[in-house]
Structures are given as structure tokens and as C-alpha cells.
Design an enzyme around this catalytic site. Structure first.
Site, PDB file in Angstrom:
ATOM      1  N   LYS A  36       0.877  -1.088  -0.060  1.00 35.93           N
ATOM      2  CA  LYS A  36      -0.168   0.105   0.282  1.00 35.93           C
ATOM      3  C   LYS A  36       1.135   1.109   0.015  1.00 35.93           C
ATOM      4  O   LYS A  36       0.731   2.361  -0.696  1.00 35.93           O
ATOM      5  CB  LYS A  36      -1.068  -0.083   1.277  1.00 35.93           C
ATOM      6  CG  LYS A  36      -1.922  -1.053   1.387  1.00 35.93           C
ATOM      7  CD  LYS A  36      -2.624  -0.900   2.539  1.00 35.93           C
ATOM      8  CE  LYS A  36      -1.972  -1.018   3.724  1.00 35.93           C
ATOM      9  NZ  LYS A  36      -1.501  -2.500   3.987  1.00 35.93           N
ATOM     10  N   ARG A  52      -9.521   1.195   9.006  1.00 30.70           N
ATOM     11  CA  ARG A  52      -9.085  -0.315   8.910  1.00 30.70           C
ATOM     12  C   ARG A  52     -10.502  -1.210   9.234  1.00 30.70           C
ATOM     13  O   ARG A  52     -10.493  -2.403   9.108  1.00 30.70           O
ATOM     14  CB  ARG A  52      -8.123  -0.863   9.930  1.00 30.70           C
ATOM     15  CG  ARG A  52      -6.705  -0.383   9.433  1.00 30.70           C
ATOM     16  CD  ARG A  52      -5.642  -0.702  10.385  1.00 30.70           C
ATOM     17  NE  ARG A  52      -4.247   0.017   9.864  1.00 30.70           N
ATOM     18  CZ  ARG A  52      -3.328  -0.998   9.215  1.00 30.70           C
ATOM     19  NH1 ARG A  52      -3.716  -1.948   9.140  1.00 30.70           N
ATOM     20  NH2 ARG A  52      -2.229   0.004   8.963  1.00 30.70           N
ATOM     21  N   ARG A  74      12.512  -8.134  11.354  1.00 31.46           N
ATOM     22  CA  ARG A  74      11.163  -7.622  12.349  1.00 31.46           C
ATOM     23  C   ARG A  74      11.149  -9.061  13.279  1.00 31.46           C
ATOM     24  O   ARG A  74      10.742 -10.090  12.579  1.00 31.46           O
ATOM     25  CB  ARG A  74      10.149  -7.260  11.666  1.00 31.46           C
ATOM     26  CG  ARG A  74      10.279  -5.739  11.507  1.00 31.46           C
ATOM     27  CD  ARG A  74       9.129  -5.282  10.595  1.00 31.46           C
ATOM     28  NE  ARG A  74       7.939  -5.884  11.286  1.00 31.46           N
ATOM     29  CZ  ARG A  74       6.609  -5.389  10.779  1.00 31.46           C
ATOM     30  NH1 ARG A  74       6.369  -4.438   9.818  1.00 31.46           N
ATOM     31  NH2 ARG A  74       5.396  -5.549  11.379  1.00 31.46           N
TER      32      ARG A  74
END
Length: 268
Positions: free
Chosen positions: A48, A125, A203
């Protein structure tokens, strides 16, 4: 001076080879006084931010990610910074009210500076966020980027960050074969330069179990949100055909912006 754009819509079916995209088409006319107010949706890892940022540069409108707004507020001084610090340190989610307040302030500041619109990245969202957002501003178009789950998982697991320069890369080489009439998807890795290669970190939450859980939760919450915008005639669903080289020109064509990019390039 910021470019002022007008969005006019008409129902259309976009076809690219064997692919078809049903959407509310957007036609951009730079001669009319109307701003672009778009939202980009999509699962974690779909890209996105990448496509929203590219369109932001092309159209001359700001790319606004609510995560960046929260980080900016945390870095500032004042009561809100302290409140956000407490929320984050306790591992809690930032409330819809705070997010929308930050967004409202950002939009008001942009309007005061003469910004000609915006592209929101990953917000709203949830249905509640969409309803609150509708009270704050009018959204012209919602672009829902889509990739198969297998590709999304591989992309998330391939993410790496250089712990020295902070830039992000992706070591995944994706080559999904087409089946059941669906075309395959191929994406080359985004490899770091030699000086970053030995400094890559992953991560902690980019594990297959966590990534799949994030995708499952996103899909559960996004379905009513997609239907909400679909019922308003504002949803454009776009199946990414591959990486940026394949997807960017097709996305521009779906948004009826391919001619606009050519004119901008010629004028540069």
C-alpha cells in the site's frame, strides 16, 4: 503550486489480458477545481505504502499514513505525546478517537497550506473507523490492492531492514505458478547494496505464524469494510499482477492516469 484535480466517476470494467477489474473508474481532469481524496487498502505486505507514495508524487498530493502521524505525535512535546507514550508502553492500541483527531488536524493543516487533496494509506481498517472518517471528510475512491496469501506470506517473511541506514529491502524471490485459469505472479527481490548486506535485520514479528495470524485478522475485519465502500460505489479492487514494473503501469491504466503520467514526463 499544488495541482488541483477533479475526479469524475463512471462504472467500468478494466481488462488486462486475461484479467478483468470491476471498479468505479476514476477520470482525472487537471483543468477542473476538485481535489483527489483517496484511500488505499490491502493486507499487510501488499505494498500500500509503495503505490500510495508513487501516486502521491505523480498527482502532487500528500501521502498520509496514520502510523506516521502517531510517530510524529510521539516525537513532539505536550499532553498528547505523553498520553500516546503511556498507551504504546502498555502495549495497547491507539484509540480510533485519537487516530481520527490526528488525521483531522493533519487534513486541516494541509488545507490551510493549500494542499489539493490526499491519499490515505491503510486507514480506515474497520467499519467504525470508516464511519468516523465519513464524518470528517469525503472519500472519492478506495483502492483495494490484492495478492494471494502465499505471496503475501513470502513477502512479509522476506522483509529486511539495514540496522545502519534504516532502509528496507526484501530478499524474497516470488514465482507463483498460474493454475485454475489464474495467471502466475513473479516478483524479483529488492536486494540491498553490498554495504548493507551484512547489516540486515528481520522484524521480530515477521514469523510465518504471526504473519498468517495478521492476515487472518485483517481479512475478517476488512470484508465488511470493503462491502461498505462497494455499496457506495467507491471501491476499486485491483489484483496486483506482479512487482512494481508489472503492476505500476496497469494500476495507472485502471485509474485512467496513464496518459497523465506521460504528460507529466513530457513536461518535466
Amino acid at each position: 503550486m499544488a495541482r488541483v484535480l477533479r475526479v469524475a466517476r463512471s462504472s467500468s470494467l478494466f481488462s488486462f489480458g486475461s484479467r478483468s477489474y470491476s471498479a468505479e473508474a476514476s477520470h482525472v481532469d487537471v483543468t477542473k477545481e476538485r481535489n483527489v481524496q483517496w484511500v488505499f487498502l490491502g493486507c499487510p505486505g501488499v505494498g500500500k505504502g509503495t503505490y500510495a507514495s508513487r501516486l502521491s508524487s505523480l498527482l502532487g498530493v500528500p501521502h498520509i499514513a496514520t502510523g506516521d502521524l502517531v510517530r510524529d505525535a510521539l516525537a513532539s512535546s505536550g499532553p498528547l505525546s505523553q498520553q500516546l507514550s503511556e498507551i504504546v508502553n502498555q502495549g495497547k492500541l491507539v484509540s480510533d478517537e485519537i487516530i481520527v483527531n490526528l488525521l483531522s488536524n493533519r487534513l486541516e493543516a494541509g488545507e490551510a497550506k493549500g494542499e489539493s487533496g490526499f491519499i490515505l494509506d491503510g486507514f480506515p481498517r474497520t467499519m467504525r473507523q470508516a464511519e468516523i472518517l465519513g464524518d470528517v471528510t469525503n472519500i472519492d475512491l478506495v483502492v483495494n490492492l490484492k495478492l494471494p496469501e502465499e505471496v503475501l506470506v513470502d513477502k512479509c517473511l522476506g522483509r529486511r531492514t539495514c540496522n545502519q541506514c534504516g532502509k528496507g529491502f526484501n530478499i524474497a524471490h516470488i514465482n507463483l505458478k498460474g493454475e485454475n485459469g489464474k495467471p502466475g505472479i513473479s516478483m524479483d527481490p529488492l536486494l540491498p547494496p553490498p554495504q548493507c548486506m551484512s547489516k540486515l535485520i528481520t522484524r521480530a514479528d515477521d514469523t510465518e505464524e504471526v504473519v498468517k495470524a495478521r492476515l487472518r485478522i485483517y481479512n475478517e475485519t476488512s470484508q465488511p469494510l470493503e462491502e461498505y465502500y462497494r455499496s457506495k460505489g467507491k471501491l476499486m479492487e485491483f489484483d496486483l499482477p506482479g512487482g512494481i514494473p508489472e503492476s505500476w503501469p496497469r494500476l495507472l491504466e485502471a485509474l485512467r492516469l496513464d496518459d497523465y503520467e506521460e504528460k507529466q514526463s513530457a513536461a518535466a
